[in-house]
Design a protein around this motif. Structure first.
Motif, mmCIF file in Angstrom:
data_model
loop_
_atom_site.group_PDB
_atom_site.id
_atom_site.type_symbol
_atom_site.label_atom_id
_atom_site.label_comp_id
_atom_site.label_asym_id
_atom_site.label_seq_id
_atom_site.Cartn_x
_atom_site.Cartn_y
_atom_site.Cartn_z
ATOM 1 N N CYS A 9 77.756 -12.460 -8.576
ATOM 2 C CA CYS A 9 78.636 -13.536 -8.119
ATOM 3 C C CYS A 9 79.257 -14.333 -9.233
ATOM 4 N N GLU A 10 80.393 -14.929 -8.913
ATOM 5 C CA GLU A 10 80.892 -16.069 -9.637
ATOM 6 C C GLU A 10 80.172 -17.304 -9.092
ATOM 7 N N GLY A 11 80.226 -18.407 -9.827
ATOM 8 C CA GLY A 11 79.568 -19.616 -9.354
ATOM 9 C C GLY A 11 78.099 -19.639 -9.735
ATOM 10 N N GLY A 12 77.367 -20.604 -9.153
ATOM 11 C CA GLY A 12 75.984 -20.834 -9.537
ATOM 12 C C GLY A 12 74.983 -20.157 -8.630
ATOM 13 N N THR A 13 73.759 -20.728 -8.603
ATOM 14 C CA THR A 13 72.667 -20.162 -7.806
ATOM 15 C C THR A 13 72.052 -21.220 -6.885
ATOM 16 N N GLU A 14 72.842 -22.237 -6.541
ATOM 17 C CA GLU A 14 72.358 -23.327 -5.709
ATOM 18 C C GLU A 14 72.828 -23.160 -4.273
ATOM 19 N N ASP A 15 72.390 -24.063 -3.397
ATOM 20 C CA ASP A 15 72.861 -24.072 -2.015
ATOM 21 C C ASP A 15 74.384 -24.117 -1.998
ATOM 22 N N GLY A 16 74.998 -23.293 -1.178
ATOM 23 C CA GLY A 16 76.448 -23.242 -1.104
ATOM 24 C C GLY A 16 77.078 -22.220 -2.017
ATOM 25 N N ASP A 17 76.320 -21.703 -2.976
ATOM 26 C CA ASP A 17 76.827 -20.644 -3.846
ATOM 27 C C ASP A 17 76.531 -19.282 -3.220
ATOM 28 N N PRO A 18 77.397 -18.294 -3.432
ATOM 29 C CA PRO A 18 77.126 -16.970 -2.848
ATOM 30 C C PRO A 18 75.851 -16.335 -3.377
ATOM 31 N N CYS A 19 75.439 -16.710 -4.601
ATOM 32 C CA CYS A 19 74.167 -16.213 -5.148
ATOM 33 C C CYS A 19 73.085 -17.290 -5.067
ATOM 34 N N ASN A 20 72.984 -17.942 -3.931
ATOM 35 C CA ASN A 20 71.934 -18.937 -3.702
ATOM 36 C C ASN A 20 70.566 -18.277 -3.923
ATOM 37 N N ALA A 21 69.814 -18.785 -4.906
ATOM 38 C CA ALA A 21 68.518 -18.195 -5.257
ATOM 39 C C ALA A 21 67.349 -18.886 -4.573
ATOM 40 N N LYS A 22 67.637 -19.759 -3.610
ATOM 41 C CA LYS A 22 66.579 -20.552 -2.994
ATOM 42 C C LYS A 22 66.103 -19.986 -1.659
ATOM 43 N N LEU A 23 66.508 -18.765 -1.337
ATOM 44 C CA LEU A 23 66.139 -18.169 -0.054
ATOM 45 C C LEU A 23 65.249 -16.942 -0.264
ATOM 46 N N ASP A 24 64.360 -17.009 -1.249
ATOM 47 C CA ASP A 24 63.610 -15.819 -1.641
ATOM 48 C C ASP A 24 62.672 -15.297 -0.567
ATOM 49 N N THR A 25 62.252 -16.130 0.365
ATOM 50 C CA THR A 25 61.347 -15.656 1.422
ATOM 51 C C THR A 25 62.090 -15.263 2.689
ATOM 52 N N ALA A 26 63.413 -15.411 2.708
ATOM 53 C CA ALA A 26 64.169 -15.206 3.941
ATOM 54 C C ALA A 26 64.484 -13.747 4.219
ATOM 55 N N GLY A 27 64.616 -12.925 3.180
ATOM 56 C CA GLY A 27 64.957 -11.529 3.378
ATOM 57 C C GLY A 27 66.457 -11.294 3.382
ATOM 58 N N CYS A 28 66.842 -10.025 3.250
ATOM 59 C CA CYS A 28 68.247 -9.655 3.078
ATOM 60 C C CYS A 28 69.126 -10.060 4.255
ATOM 61 N N SER A 29 68.619 -9.972 5.461
ATOM 62 C CA SER A 29 69.442 -10.266 6.621
ATOM 63 C C SER A 29 69.967 -11.687 6.592
ATOM 64 N N VAL A 30 69.117 -12.633 6.187
ATOM 65 C CA VAL A 30 69.517 -14.040 6.125
ATOM 66 C C VAL A 30 70.243 -14.338 4.822
ATOM 67 N N THR A 31 69.648 -13.935 3.712
ATOM 68 C CA THR A 31 70.184 -14.286 2.399
ATOM 69 C C THR A 31 71.591 -13.747 2.193
ATOM 70 N N MET A 32 71.855 -12.541 2.679
ATOM 71 C CA MET A 32 73.139 -11.905 2.411
ATOM 72 C C MET A 32 73.937 -11.623 3.666
#
Length: 335
Positions: free
Chosen positions: A201-224
């Motif tokens: 992604c472009e952008g960061g890894t926070e909430d609202g960014d396409p590469c939000n890194a804060k959803l590690d327990t959510a799984g691919c269906s939710v995260t992506m």
């Protein structure tokens, strides 16, 4: 400024993979920000931990490193003992299909990836992203994909480009600037239960960014934002949804006063993008088309057995309605 160093240079400066990420207890005490001078190797990107996504035939993802001393001592040196994705956090290497960023990454085993679906979304400048997901052969890749409890996706296992200061477990991994483009500086990747997914992604890894890194327990269906039925879809496809969907999937928000807004004003969750309508890329020996059952996608150019036809939905030759019975001895479908 990020810099790529050879592994020989890394060894010369004494960077041990065991010491390549922060101490978690210190991260908790510092509220996950160790400060601007905390990184012992600022700007370092390890060449054997580079990822990128171009299409289903050209990509690299990070996976547990077979050559890592720690993983070898605790897992690979024992018969049929493999690390989970979460157990290998901090001990990864790039496994590549097709083009390689350099000669220090690993070649993906021929049966390691069972399917690959690539999605391109360049709708919003500064938040453009590429995404890949599919099925993987856990035993071939030497990964333990067995959940620790029922309905546990991957025990929170995630690889990402969060830096040392903010307590990333792969702080010296990154996106290859040549094969991906210099504006794509972050990635987030999850794997487990026989599937994998990753965004660059472009952008960061926070909430609202396409590469939000804060959803590690959510799984691919939710995260992506992938439909559950598409996570295990067969085949190799490419989809471009630029201009068709928001660049960042919206997150459902709770309304503290539901009566204050009419139903039409309630926040709506974006619907996951189906993988089939806009297939634009097919692997070699496949071509775009519509199968007997009216499903459009990648059609195998080979010959199916007599009485059968290629099914996009199943990713194999299926017997036709008029010849529904499989005759194994004669390798054909019969009435």
């Amino acid at each position: 400024m990020q810099s790529l160093l050879s592994l020989a240079t890394v060894a010369a400066i004494g960077l041990s993979l065991v010491q390549a990420f922060p101490v978690i207890s210190e991260c908790v005490a510092a509220n996950w920000d160790l400060g601007p001078n905390s990184d012992p190797h600022p700007g370092l990107i390890l060449p054997n931990q580079l990822v990128y996504i171009q299409d289903p035939e050209n990509f690299c993802i990070n996976l547990p490193d077979w050559n890592d001393p720690y993983l070898h001592a605790y897992y690979y040196s024992h018969a049929d003992v493999f690390p989970t994705v979460v157990a290998a956090e901090g001990y990864v290497a790039s496994f590549c299909v097709g083009k390689k960023p350099n000669d220090q990454v690993m070649t993906m085993p021929s049966n390691g990836i069972l399917s690959a679906h690539v999605l391109r979304n360049f709708t919003v400048p500064g938040k453009r992203y590429m995404q890949i997901w599919g099925k993987m052969n856990c035993s071939e890749l030497k990964i333990n994909c067995t959940p620790s409890a029922p309905d546990v996706y991957d025990d929170g296992g995630q690889y990402d480009s969060v830096r040392f200061r903010n307590c990333g477990k792969e702080p010296y991994s990154g996106v290859d600037p040549v094969l991906q483009g210099s504006t794509f500086i972050n990635y987030v990747e999850q794997a487990g239960d026989g599937i994998y997914c990753m965004r660059v992604c472009e952008g960061g890894t926070e909430d609202g960014d396409p590469c939000n890194a804060k959803l590690d327990t959510a799984g691919c269906s939710v995260t992506m934002n992938i439909r559950p039925e598409d996570l295990y879809a067969d085949g190799f496809t490419f989809i471009d949804v630029t201009g068709a969907q928001p660049a960042v999937p919206s997150t459902p928000q709770s309304n503290p006063n539901p009566e204050a807004l009419p139903p039409s004003a309630e926040p709506q969750q974006q619907q996951p993008v189906p993988i089939s309508p806009q297939v634009q890329f097919c692997m070699s020996e496949f071509q775009q088309g519509t199968d007997y059952w009216g499903k459009r996608g990648c059609i195998w150019t080979g010959a199916c057995p007599l009485g059968g036809s290629w099914s996009v939905n199943d990713g194999k030759c299926d017997c036709l309605p008029d010849t529904p019975i499989w005759d194994e001895p004669n390798y054909r479908c019969v009435a």
